[in-house]
Design an enzyme around this catalytic site. Structure first.
Site, mmCIF file in Angstrom:
data_model
loop_
_atom_site.group_PDB
_atom_site.id
_atom_site.type_symbol
_atom_site.label_atom_id
_atom_site.label_comp_id
_atom_site.label_asym_id
_atom_site.label_seq_id
_atom_site.Cartn_x
_atom_site.Cartn_y
_atom_site.Cartn_z
ATOM 1 N N VAL A 1 -3.981 2.537 0.245
ATOM 2 C CA VAL A 1 -4.506 1.745 -0.867
ATOM 3 C C VAL A 1 -3.336 1.104 -1.625
ATOM 4 C CG1 VAL A 1 -6.576 3.179 -1.103
ATOM 5 C CG2 VAL A 1 -4.572 3.686 -2.479
ATOM 6 N N THR B 1 0.820 -1.214 0.000
ATOM 7 C CA THR B 1 0.000 0.000 0.000
ATOM 8 C C THR B 1 0.854 1.264 0.000
ATOM 9 O OG1 THR B 1 -0.171 0.032 2.426
ATOM 10 C CG2 THR B 1 -1.860 -1.186 1.220
ATOM 11 N N ASP B 2 0.209 2.364 -0.375
ATOM 12 C CA ASP B 2 0.880 3.668 -0.384
ATOM 13 C C ASP B 2 0.511 4.443 0.879
ATOM 14 O OD1 ASP B 2 -1.708 4.634 -0.751
ATOM 15 O OD2 ASP B 2 -1.409 5.096 -2.873
ATOM 16 N N MET B 3 0.868 5.698 0.940
ATOM 17 C CA MET B 3 0.597 6.508 2.125
ATOM 18 C C MET B 3 -0.891 6.674 2.400
ATOM 19 S SD MET B 3 3.598 9.384 1.957
ATOM 20 C CE MET B 3 2.930 10.252 3.354
ATOM 21 N N GLY B 4 -1.701 6.506 1.363
ATOM 22 C CA GLY B 4 -3.146 6.623 1.536
ATOM 23 C C GLY B 4 -3.802 5.335 1.988
#
Length: 128
Positions: free
Chosen positions: A19, A14-17
Site C-alpha cells: 500500500v 508502496t511499503d512492504m504491505g
C-alpha cells in the site's frame, strides 16, 4: 476554484504491505501545489533566485483508506483562505469517487533570512 492533479501509484510509492507509504501522500499533495502555483504563472525558480521560497507551516492530515500499486489518483486542491502572508488550502486525494486522504495545509513564503514575506501577487489576487 479547484485544481486537479493526476498521480499514478508506482511500486516505489508502496511499503512492504503493497500500500502507499503514508508519507508519500505528503509528496503527492506537494506536487499538486507546485503544479497549481506553476499554472498560476508563478516561476518558483525565479522566486528562489530572488531569495524567496515557499514553506509549509502546518499540515493536518487524515488517512482514510489505502491506495495500492498502479492506482490512479487525483489530488484536488482548494484554496480556503489567503492573506498577504499565508495561504490555507484543503487537499484531498481520491481514487475514483473515494477520498483516500485529506489534508489542510498552511503555506507561507520566507526570505533567505527566514523571515516571512508577502505571497506572490497572483496568489493574493485570488482572495478577491
Amino acid at each position: 476554484m479547484v485544481h486537479t492533479f493526476a498521480i499514478r501509484v508506482y511500486y516505489e510509492d508502496t511499503d512492504m504491505g503493497g500500500v502507499v507509504y503514508y508519507a508519500n501522500y505528503l509528496r503527492f499533495i506537494e506536487r499538486a501545489r507546485s503544479d497549481w502555483v506553476r499554472q498560476l504563472g508563478i516561476d518558483q525558480n525565479a522566486m528562489r533566485d530572488e531569495g524567496i521560497v515557499w514553506v509549509v507551516r502546518r499540515v493536518e492530515a487524515d488517512y482514510l483508506t489505502a491506495s495500492k500499486f498502479e492506482d490512479d489518483l487525483i489530488v484536488e486542491t482548494t484554496m480556503v483562505q489567503v492573506t498577504s502572508a499565508r495561504l490555507v488550502m484543503d487537499q484531498i486525494v481520491k481514487r475514483g469517487q473515494t477520498v483516500v486522504f485529506r489534508a489542510r495545509v498552511t503555506a507561507a513564503c520566507m526570505n533567505a533570512a527566514g523571515r516571512p514575506v508577502r505571497l506572490p501577487a497572483e496568489i493574493r489576487a485570488l482572495q478577491d
